[in-house]
Structures are given as C-alpha cells and as structure tokens.
Design a protein around this motif. Structure first.
Motif, PDB file in Angstrom:
ATOM      1  N   THR A 436       0.832  -1.172   0.033  1.00 16.58           N
ATOM      2  CA  THR A 436      -0.108   0.162   0.115  1.00 16.58           C
ATOM      3  C   THR A 436       0.863   1.247  -0.067  1.00 16.58           C
ATOM      4  O   THR A 436       1.812   1.501   1.030  1.00 16.58           O
ATOM      5  N   THR A 451      -5.142   3.719  -1.067  1.00 12.47           N
ATOM      6  CA  THR A 451      -5.559   2.845  -1.966  1.00 12.47           C
ATOM      7  C   THR A 451      -6.839   2.952  -2.359  1.00 12.47           C
ATOM      8  O   THR A 451      -7.775   3.858  -2.252  1.00 12.47           O
ATOM      9  N   ASP A 453     -10.132   0.194  -4.102  1.00 15.32           N
ATOM     10  CA  ASP A 453     -10.474  -1.416  -3.833  1.00 15.32           C
ATOM     11  C   ASP A 453     -11.871  -1.445  -4.533  1.00 15.32           C
ATOM     12  O   ASP A 453     -12.553  -0.933  -4.148  1.00 15.32           O
ATOM     13  N   GLU A 473     -11.563  -4.567   2.324  1.00 15.13           N
ATOM     14  CA  GLU A 473     -10.364  -4.831   1.890  1.00 15.13           C
ATOM     15  C   GLU A 473      -9.470  -3.866   1.590  1.00 15.13           C
ATOM     16  O   GLU A 473      -8.337  -3.645   2.224  1.00 15.13           O
ATOM     17  N   ASN A 477      -6.020  -3.388   3.640  1.00 18.13           N
ATOM     18  CA  ASN A 477      -5.037  -2.828   3.087  1.00 18.13           C
ATOM     19  C   ASN A 477      -3.953  -1.802   3.762  1.00 18.13           C
ATOM     20  O   ASN A 477      -2.806  -1.691   3.702  1.00 18.13           O
ATOM     21  N   GLY A 561       4.801  -4.577   1.476  1.00 16.24           N
ATOM     22  CA  GLY A 561       4.069  -5.878   1.513  1.00 16.24           C
ATOM     23  C   GLY A 561       4.916  -7.030   1.190  1.00 16.24           C
ATOM     24  O   GLY A 561       4.605  -8.354   1.067  1.00 16.24           O
ATOM     25  N   CYS A 625       0.964  -8.050   4.256  1.00 15.67           N
ATOM     26  CA  CYS A 625       0.153  -7.839   3.096  1.00 15.67           C
ATOM     27  C   CYS A 625      -1.100  -8.401   3.404  1.00 15.67           C
ATOM     28  O   CYS A 625      -0.992  -9.409   4.351  1.00 15.67           O
ATOM     29  N   ASP A 626      -2.167  -8.045   2.688  1.00 19.03           N
ATOM     30  CA  ASP A 626      -3.750  -8.869   2.685  1.00 19.03           C
ATOM     31  C   ASP A 626      -3.505  -9.941   1.834  1.00 19.03           C
ATOM     32  O   ASP A 626      -2.926 -10.114   1.012  1.00 19.03           O
ATOM     33  N   SER A 628      -6.059 -11.585  -0.714  1.00 17.84           N
ATOM     34  CA  SER A 628      -7.424 -11.411  -1.349  1.00 17.84           C
ATOM     35  C   SER A 628      -7.534 -12.210  -2.663  1.00 17.84           C
ATOM     36  O   SER A 628      -7.446 -13.365  -2.662  1.00 17.84           O
TER      37      SER A 628
END
Length: 736
Positions: A436, A451, A453, A473, A477, A561, A625-626, A628
């Motif tokens: 991000t 960000t 999304d 999300e 992030n 990330g 980091c996420d 997804s």
C-alpha cells in the motif's frame, strides 16, 4: 426558435417532457436555447444526480477524525493539516478517445482538489477493461495508460497507486476512475461560492472552445454506443497549462482576496456560475462577450456548455481584480472579469447585447429526484447456487498456480505503473507494486496511506456484500502497512438506472457500502455516481469503487508488503474457510463464473486490522500484506516477487486439516493477512494473536530459489523463482 423546435432540442439534450414542463413553470415563459442547454447539463445525471441523490444521504459523514465536506471535494483534519480527496469517473470519454478521455479525467480531478484550496500531491486510478485478447480492449487500455502517464507526468502530480481489472463486461464500456488528494493548512481551504454584491466573477486559465460540449448530458447521462460523432464531446487536455494554473491559483488564494473558486469541469461555465451563486445565496450577472474563446462564431449555449479544460471561475473582492488578474497573467494564463455578484438570486447571462438566460440559481441546481422501480436481477439465484461439489480438484496444482500467476487480474502491473512518475514531489515512501502506497507530509512525523479497491465480480454476484468487501479490503490494505483508515471517497459505476434490475444493484451496493462505513466509523467525504455504463454489449458489472485514505502515525515504520529477509518466518492471520465462490481460480482454471462471494465478518475484520496496526507500530513485522484475490498462493507469490530482490519461500499447509488443497491455495476468504517476521519475534506475536482472538498459523520460511507449497511430506508444487517472476511480470507485456 419555434416552441416545437425548442421542445425537440430539449429532448435531444436529454430532458424529459415533464422536465421541460417544469422549466416552463420555473421561468413562467418559453425558455431560450441557452436556458435549455443550461438546464440540460445541470439536471443531467453527471451533475445533478437525480437518480442517486436520495440514496447518497445514507452515507456516513462522521468518523474518528474531524471531517470537512465541501462543494466539490471533502477531507479530514489531522494535526492541523487538511487532507482533501475525491474520486471521479471519465468512462465514456475514455472509451471513445482513450488517451484524451483519461488525461482530462486526471486534469479534472486535480482541479477539484485545487478548487478546495489544497495543493494536489498524488493521483490514483481504478481501471476496468475488456479481455486483453480483444484488440479493441487492448487499444483502449494502452490509450488510457498513455493518457494518465502523459498528463500526470507533465503536470507534476505523481500517480502513485491504483488497480486494473479485465472482464468481458467492460469490453464495450471501460471504467476510468481517477482520484486525487491534496493537503492544505487548517483554515486555508477555499469554498465554491459567490457572495458579496459587486464582487467580481473572474474567468481564469485556458480559452473556451467547442471541445467537450454536452459531455455530461450526452455522454455521461445516456446509454453508450461508441461513435465518431461523439468525439467532439471529449475534452482536449493541456497539462502544461494546468501546471501553471495550479501555481497561479495557489498564489491567488494566498492573497486572501478570493471569496470563492470552482473548477469549470462538467457543464463548464453553467455549472461553476450557477452552483457558486446558489452556494453563496446570491446571484451572478455574466457577460459572455468577455469570455476568452479560441474559436470564432461560438453561440451563447456553446460557451455555457463547453467543457474545455484548465479553466477555473473565481469570485474576487471588488477592488482587487487587477491584483488577482496580474498573478494569472504572469503565469501566461487568461484572466478576465466576466461578471459581478448580484443580490437577485438569479443567473443572468448576456451575449451580444441581449439577455440570453435569466434563471433562479437555486432552481437551476435543484434537479428533479427520481426513485424508479427496482427489481432483484433474475440471474442472482443461478450464479449463487455453486457448491464445492461442483468444482473438481485440478489435475496439476503447479499448472493451476501458473495460470493464476499469469492472469492479467493477478499479474504484476509493472508495465503500467512504471510509465507513471510516482516520485515527483518526493513524497512517496512506499512505492507502487511493493505494498500500500504511503506518502510523507514534509515537516511531519506521520504519513498518508492511500488505496483503491473494488472487486467488480463480487459485486456482480452480490452487490450488497461486494460493496462491503471493497470497504473491508481497502481498510485491511491500509492496516497492513500500519495505517488507520480515516476517510473514503467513492465512484459508483452502474448501468442504466431506469432499468429496474440495474437500479436494484445500485441501491443494494450503496446500502452495503453505507453499513460497512458506519461499522468501521469511516466517513465518506466525497464521491461520484456514474450511471448509464452500458453499451450494445450489455451493462458493466456493478462497481462501487472505494478510494480510502489512512494515517500512519510514524512514517518511518510504514511497512511494505514484500519479503525482505532470508530465513524470516511466514505467518498467516485470520480464518480460512471452505469457500471458492467468485474466485479468480474458478474463473481461470475451471471456467466457472459463479458465487457466492466470500463470507464477511465485519467485527473480525475490525479486530484484525487493529491487531496488525499495533504489531507494526511495535516493530514486530518485517512485511505485511492482505490475502485477497488469488488466495494464499498468490499472496505468497506477490510478497516473494515484488521487492527489489525476489525471494524463494517454502509453505506447509499441514496445519489445515480436512480442507481441500485448492481451497487452501486459491480460496479468497476475507479477513486474512500475511506477514513475515523475525524468528525471535514469533512467540511474542503468537501470544498476542491468541489474546486478541486472531488465528495465527506458522506457514513456513523465506529462502531458497523456489516457491514451494507442500502439505506435510507431500509437495503440491514447486516453481523456480526465476520462472515465477517471468510469468508474473510478463503477463501484461505479452499483450501490449
């Protein structure tokens, strides 16, 4: 012009029969051609929001930070700095003329921020195209990217983040959503209003031409069919003029003599003059003979409707007109007094010695409100009936992984973001592609995370839940880099609202968006609604794009990330669930486009985000980091491949008993994050996660020259880092 001809013109400009009759009642007479043109643009979907205005009231305006909502953009206040941000669409112009459509979208959103009195410091974009196998979609994508790069790089505002999606639903109608944010000292913001009888109305910037005439009423407020005949409705941009306009405007605002200011964007001079008058509880008297034009023989209605770029309208204190004019002249810009503020409450337009329009300002900016019938789309039951029994396991997990790694929706976007100057102004701390994006605020210890999304396929399967997932999300992030969400701007992209199933999608999505924002206490400070996004090929997927801004308390602790250290441990936080609906894996590997989308627990999301933020603030993570789109396998691959150095990693899925391997590898369960940590910190992190009620699984270790995924002693697949990098970074380049 004869009354019958006027009525015909009104229809051609998008006004309904009942709207024309309302105009007759407001004026008490037959309107002039200029007045019809002015009503048509101000009451259009793009300017007046007649089909969405009621539902926008659902969106929350309060949060954890002080909120400011202006006429064109809004923001939050932190440490006596106002962070202003807004997102807009430039969809139809970009489908017709990709480079100029995207470029002028960037120019317009920058001026919205500038019109708030803030210096623009960064742009983002959310882009949606048809499949890259389609030649027209490739042409549109290349043109849009070129337009964003050309305008943003020349104007000196970095494009720092965004997202790109490719689905057949966007083949005939791309989405180009652009976002800008700026900063200003507290108390220095400007307002879009004209007040003070006798004060000057000052036109500044570029000259007015015929480009963009009817852009908001012809292009943005009707169903779309590409046509060479509509090219005149696409504006032409000049980023070098815009750069001068930015500096001149900020210099003029610093004098204290500017009472109000507004961008001449959609609906041009009509919008800026009427909305400034209405906001200021005043009237304006404007002489079009004083408007700088670049084409001969322009009619009054053309001047009032033109959407020529790089223009602003100012209200300036009487007696200080020449001082302000001299600033703009110094920067090589037009600057002419074209009118005065009055106490009539009316927008009076004069041209060639005649009054060509005389309209009550508040009536002009008060369009009718429509709430047409809405019906749940028939397709929803069919596409949401999927079960895991309908999905066979892939015969080769490596082949499935490589297909996903090379999917344009999941592959590296380096080919795109390397064309953007993301370092101009030297504020970018975390660079595009590594997590991000975080921006520094010079002279402050904290930073701004940004960000965009929205998964449009989730929203097609379930608009309500899809919108909520977009909010969750985006917040996840931000949390993954150490930022607390502070505010949202949105761009709500839908089909024809007069079709009951399309309108149902819109209301469901905005309801989900509103509920999620209220739960997280994140205010929606600005935004845009874009309807009629459909072509003869059909409607786009419902796409409520979220642009989110957060605050990183200590910018030096903002986290990327990507993996950064050999022998670091890889941890997965959150719960993996037995679900594959809406996943890229289903679409790419099995050719199945069905749901339902992943389940969502807002309460757990909130807890996970705060846990991540506190761990990052305490220096416990090396990266975060996420997880997804593409699931765990793609999240691991991105973390391994996206830094300055590509790393190998070994992941063991043995802790997950009873789960299908494809669910573990490619399922897109919400509420999950991936972190790399020092072995010395593992016990502290695991104990903290347990106290927070956050599932924490030790997946493996960074190192080696392969991406290895195993389940105990069974190796599911192993890919050399060099091969994975070739696939991931080459996916877009092979098309363009």
């Amino acid at each position: 012009m004869h009354v019958v001809e006027l009525e015909k013109v009104a229809r051609e400009l998008g006004l309904r029969k009942e709207e024309y009759e309302r105009i007759l009642a407001i004026l008490g007479r037959v309107p002039t051609l200029t007045e019809i043109a002015m009503f048509s643009v101000e009451w259009s979907e793009h300017c007046g929001y007649p089909h969405s205005r009621k539902w926008l009231e659902l969106l929350p305006r309060e949060g954890h930070f002080e909120v400011l909502v202006g006429e064109d953009a809004g923001g939050i206040v932190y440490d006596d700095v106002v962070i202003v941000f807004k997102m807009e669409s430039h969809n139809h112009p970009s489908q017709i003329e990709p480079k100029q459509g995207a470029a002028t979208g960037i120019g317009g959103i920058i001026r919205d921020i500038l019109g708030s009195g803030a210096r623009p410091i960064a742009c983002l974009d959310s882009l949606h195209f048809g499949p890259l196998e389609d030649p027209r979609s490739r042409y549109v994508m290349r043109g849009v990217v070129e337009g964003i790069a050309w305008y943003g790089n020349c104007v000196g505002v970095p494009t720092v983040a965004g997202e790109v999606w490719f689905y057949p639903a966007f083949r005939g109608n791309c989405l180009v959503n652009v976002m800008c944010l700026g900063i200003a000292p507290r108390g220095k913001l400007a307002r879009a209003r004209a007040r003070g009888v006798g004060n000057a109305i000052l036109y500044v910037g570029n000259r007015t031409g015929r480009d963009g005439i009817g852009g908001c009423s012809i292009l943005a407020s009707q169903e779309f069919a590409e046509s060479e005949e509509k090219r005149p409705s696409v504006q032409i941009g000049d980023p070098f003029t815009e750069k001068c306009l930015i500096e001149a405007t900020l210099e003029a605002l610093a004098t204290g003599f500017v009472v109000g200011i507004k961008d001449m964007g959609a609906a041009g001079l009509t919008c800026s003059s009427s909305e400034m008058a209405a906001s200021g509880e005043s009237g304006v008297d404007i002489d079009l003979d004083r408007v700088p034009v670049r084409e001969e023989g322009m009619e009054a209605w053309e001047i009032m409707m033109s959407e020529s770029q790089e223009r602003m309208l100012l209200c300036v204190e009487k007696g200080h007109e020449e001082e302000i004019r001299s600033i703009f002249k110094k920067w090589g810009l037009e600057a002419e007094v074209i009118g005065r503020v009055t106490d009539t409450g009316r927008v009076t337009i004069r041209y060639r010695g005649e009054v060509v329009a005389d309209i009550p300002a508040k009536e002009l900016v008060r369009p009718p409100v429509y709430t047409p019938e809405r019906v749940r789309p028939a397709y929803l039951d069919a596409v949401n009936s999927l079960t895991l029994d309908d999905v066979p396991l892939p015969g080769d997990f490596r082949e499935a992984f490589e297909k996903l790694l090379g999917s344009p929706n999941l592959a590296s976007k380096r080919w795109i973001f390397e064309q953007y100057d993301h370092m101009v102004q030297t504020n970018t701390v975390i660079l595009p592609g590594t997590g991000t994006v975080v921006l520094r605020v010079k002279g402050k210890p904290w930073g701004i995370a940004v960000t965009t999304d929205c998964n449009p396929f989730y929203c097609y399967l379930d608009p309500y839940k899809g919108a909520q997932i977009a909010v969750a999300e985006a917040a996840r992030n931000l949390a993954a880099c150490g930022a607390r969400p502070a505010g949202i701007t949105d761009c709500l992209n839908f089909g024809n609202p007069e079709k009951p199933d399309r309108y149902w999608q819109f209301v469901a999505a905005i309801s989900g968006l509103s509920e999620a924002c209220r739960f997280f206490k994140i205010p929606v400070v600005s935004g845009n609604v874009s309807f009629y996004n459909e072509s003869p090929l059909g409607a786009v997927y419902p796409t409520p794009t979220v642009g989110m801004v957060g605050i990183v308390q200590d910018v030096t602790k903002a986290l990327r990330g990507c993996f950064s250290k050999e022998e670091s441990l890889v941890l997965l936080f959150g719960e993996t669930k037995e679900e594959l609906g809406g996943s890229e894996y289903l679409r790419i590997v099995h050719g199945i486009e069905a749901g339902p989308p992943p389940s969502l627990d807002l309460g757990f999301e909130k807890r996970l985000q705060e846990f991540l933020i506190q761990c990052i603030e305490d220096g416990l993570f090396l990266s975060c980091c996420d997880v997804s789109e593409g699931g765990l396998a793609i999240a691991v691959a991105e973390a391994a491949l996206s830094g300055e150095k590509a790393f190998g990693v070994e992941v063991d899925l043995a802790p997950f008993e009873g789960f299908r391997e494809d669910v573990l590898l490619f399922g897109e369960s919400c509420g999950r994050a991936l972190a790399s940590v020092s072995p010395a910190c593992f016990e502290e992190i695991a104990g903290r996660a347990k106290r927070w009620g956050i599932p924490c699984v030790l997946l493996g270790r960074v190192g080696g020259d392969h991406l290895v995924f195993r389940r105990g002693s069974q190796v599911l697949f192993s890919v050399p880092v060099t091969e994975a990098l070739r696939i991931w970074e080459g996916a877009l380049a092979k098309y363009v």
